[in-house]
Design an enzyme around this catalytic site. Structure first.
Site, PDB file in Angstrom:
ATOM      1  CE  LYS A  60       4.704 -23.515   9.449  1.00 31.96           C
ATOM      2  NZ  LYS A  60       3.391 -23.151  10.339  1.00 31.96           N
ATOM      3  CB  SER A 112       5.492 -22.769   4.563  1.00 32.66           C
ATOM      4  OG  SER A 112       6.135 -22.348   3.740  1.00 32.66           O
ATOM      5  CE1 TYR A 156       7.834 -20.942   9.381  1.00 34.71           C
ATOM      6  CE2 TYR A 156       8.759 -21.122   7.187  1.00 34.71           C
ATOM      7  CZ  TYR A 156       7.699 -20.813   8.127  1.00 34.71           C
ATOM      8  OH  TYR A 156       6.542 -20.795   7.523  1.00 34.71           O
TER       9      TYR A 156
HETATM   10  N1  UFG Z   1      14.394 -10.082  -0.960  1.00 35.08           N
HETATM   11  C1  UFG Z   1      15.316  -9.191  -1.501  1.00 35.08           C
HETATM   12  N2  UFG Z   1      15.466  -8.201  -0.432  1.00 35.08           N
HETATM   13  C2  UFG Z   1      15.063  -8.178   0.625  1.00 35.08           C
HETATM   14  C3  UFG Z   1      14.188  -9.074   1.329  1.00 35.08           C
HETATM   15  C4  UFG Z   1      14.031 -10.087   0.184  1.00 35.08           C
HETATM   16  O1  UFG Z   1      15.786  -8.955  -2.435  1.00 35.08           O
HETATM   17  O2  UFG Z   1      15.181  -7.252   1.549  1.00 35.08           O
HETATM   18  C5  UFG Z   1      14.196 -11.309  -2.112  1.00 35.08           C
HETATM   19  C6  UFG Z   1      14.635 -12.592  -1.456  1.00 35.08           C
HETATM   20  O3  UFG Z   1      15.987 -12.854  -1.873  1.00 35.08           O
HETATM   21  C7  UFG Z   1      13.808 -13.398  -2.281  1.00 35.08           C
HETATM   22  C8  UFG Z   1      12.537 -12.770  -2.457  1.00 35.08           C
HETATM   23  O4  UFG Z   1      12.973 -11.359  -2.206  1.00 35.08           O
HETATM   24  O5  UFG Z   1      14.158 -13.653  -3.421  1.00 35.08           O
HETATM   25  C9  UFG Z   1      11.213 -12.967  -1.559  1.00 35.08           C
HETATM   26  O6  UFG Z   1      11.836 -12.853  -0.014  1.00 35.08           O
HETATM   27  P1  UFG Z   1      10.838 -13.016   1.091  1.00 35.08           P
HETATM   28  O7  UFG Z   1      11.912 -12.927   2.213  1.00 35.08           O
HETATM   29  O8  UFG Z   1       9.952 -12.247   1.032  1.00 35.08           O
HETATM   30  O9  UFG Z   1      10.269 -14.386   1.090  1.00 35.08           O
HETATM   31  P2  UFG Z   1      11.011 -15.953   1.007  1.00 35.08           P
HETATM   32  O10 UFG Z   1      10.370 -16.600  -0.127  1.00 35.08           O
HETATM   33  O11 UFG Z   1      12.353 -15.922   1.135  1.00 35.08           O
HETATM   34  O12 UFG Z   1      10.299 -16.505   2.330  1.00 35.08           O
HETATM   35  C10 UFG Z   1       8.732 -17.035   2.222  1.00 35.08           C
HETATM   36  C11 UFG Z   1       8.218 -16.926   3.911  1.00 35.08           C
HETATM   37  C12 UFG Z   1       9.033 -18.113   4.556  1.00 35.08           C
HETATM   38  C13 UFG Z   1       8.879 -19.306   3.845  1.00 35.08           C
HETATM   39  C14 UFG Z   1       9.377 -19.287   2.452  1.00 35.08           C
HETATM   40  C15 UFG Z   1       9.441 -20.634   1.755  1.00 35.08           C
HETATM   41  O13 UFG Z   1       8.755 -15.648   4.275  1.00 35.08           O
HETATM   42  O14 UFG Z   1       8.275 -17.893   5.725  1.00 35.08           O
HETATM   43  O15 UFG Z   1       8.763 -18.292   1.745  1.00 35.08           O
HETATM   44  O16 UFG Z   1       9.969 -20.390   0.602  1.00 35.08           O
HETATM   45  F1  UFG Z   1       9.590 -20.027   4.810  1.00 35.08           F
END
Ligand code: UFG
Length: 339
Positions: free
Chosen positions: A154, A125, A150
């Site tokens: 990785k 990741s 998590y």
């Molecule tokens: N977000 C919102 N509202 C929500 C969910 C997410 O505004 O309800 C925002 C988050 O703050 C972030 C973006 O949308 O800015 C993306 O969030 P995600 O949760 O979809 O994805 P992440 O980038 O946080 O997480 C992903 C993977 C993880 C991994 C991570 C590495 O899901 O497994 O990338 O950066 F660890």
């Protein structure tokens, strides 16, 4: 040629099984069904017209892993997805994550050492980079202190594989560092199946639009970005799946330049949360309920890939853009609603 896919009924695993079968590989799936269902197996068969071998097996059970490999000594390659992946849960239950993601990896590698052919693809990741200083992120960017157990699994996972490859030249491995995989198969027969309230942006948007959730909370609009919301590199899951087949073929054809290689899997384009919402509204022609709330702790401001190495060395490039991926997620959501 027989290929083992661990976690093959999960989101990325199932799409990869379809692509492998399309390319003529005989697939064996191991899955413990902890975060997946047997319906996914039916979906894989419906799409590809081929039935993979399936064994319900928990990789935490070392004896079962040993028995499995004794029975399948003709496996030519292993694509290892099986792992827990919820960042927040990993903070609450670190030992569960180290057991699920590290012990299992060790057991699989121990069996690979005994095989004659060991081609191993690891599901990694972009979280290994934490908040990178330079965008876009190249594979040479420093691995910073992990922001969650998590993320740590990785990082440690990659180290374990690298250490193993150093002393056992027979094992060849590629670690694929995914940015944000989204979307679903074009058939809308398989896709992402979040359990409970979705933690990730795209499933939350889909469930809000489908009326399952009232409104999306956008976590923070005061980040130093174009519109104040966080930037991510959203990549279609089918593109991610195809990259696994290409990576496996690279190892099978001995095209690798060292026996441990890493590649970023992203589109190279960063999109803000508000841009994702706009893209959703454009492709579905409907408004999304959302509100701005406080930042979510642990979120990095920005993460998008430099894909030069994947494009030029691996010979893979994302074919779909953000709108394609969002539309496929929406079609998948509609097919779930219809059930
Ligand atoms: N977000 C919102 N509202 C929500 C969910 C997410 O505004 O309800 C925002 C988050 O703050 C972030 C973006 O949308 O800015 C993306 O969030 P995600 O949760 O979809 O994805 P992440 O980038 O946080 O997480 C992903 C993977 C993880 C991994 C991570 C590495 O899901 O497994 O990338 O950066 F660890």
């Amino acid at each position: 040629m027989k290929v083992l896919v661990t976690g093959g009924l999960g989101f990325i695993g199932s799409h990869t099984v379809v692509e492998l079968q399309n390319e003529g590989y005989q697939v064996v799936i191991i899955d413990n069904l902890s975060n997946s269902s047997l319906d996914v197996l039916k979906g894989i068969v419906a799409i590809s017209g081929k039935t993979p071998i399936f064994e319900k097996l928990d990789l935490k059970d070392k004896v079962q892993v040993q028995t499995f490999f004794k029975q399948h000594q003709d496996i030519q390659g292993v694509i290892h997805f099986a792992a827990s992946k919820a960042v927040g849960e990993s903070v609450e239950k670190p030992l569960l994550y180290y057991e699920n993601n590290i012990n299992t990896l060790v057991y699989v590698l121990q069996e690979l050492e005994k095989l004659n052919v060991s081609n191993f693809i690891f599901s990694s990741s972009c979280t290994v980079y934490a908040q990178a200083d330079v965008m876009p992120i190249t594979e040479g960017a420093p691995i910073k202190m992990a922001e969650s157990p998590y993320g740590n699994t990785k990082q440690i996972g990659e180290e374990i594989i690298q250490d193993t490859c150093k002393v056992n030249a027979k094992i060849k491995a590629i670690s694929l560092r995914y940015f944000n995989p989204i979307g679903a198969h074009e058939s809308a027969i398989i896709g992402e199946l979040p359990i409970g309230v979705p933690q990730n942006l795209i499933p939350y948007i889909m469930q809000t639009a489908a009326g399952i959730r009232e409104e999306l909370s956008v976590f923070g609009d005061d980040y130093p970005t174009i519109d104040g919301t966080c930037i991510r590199d959203y990549i279609h899951v089918v593109d991610v799946a195809k990259a696994h087949v290409i990576a496996l073929q690279r190892l099978l054809k001995n095209k690798n330049t060292s026996n441990f290689e890493v590649f970023n899997l992203g589109t190279g384009t960063g999109s803000s949360v508000l841009e994702v919402i706009q893209a959703f509204e454009k492709v579905t022609n409907q408004k999304l309920n959302y509100k701005i709330v406080n930042r979510r702790s642990g979120d990095v401001v920005s993460a998008y890939a430099d894909t030069t190495k994947a494009n030029e060395v691996l010979g893979w490039k994302a074919q779909y853009n953000l709108e394609d991926a969002i539309l496929s997620s929406w079609q998948w959501q509609k097919s779930l609603n219809a059930v």
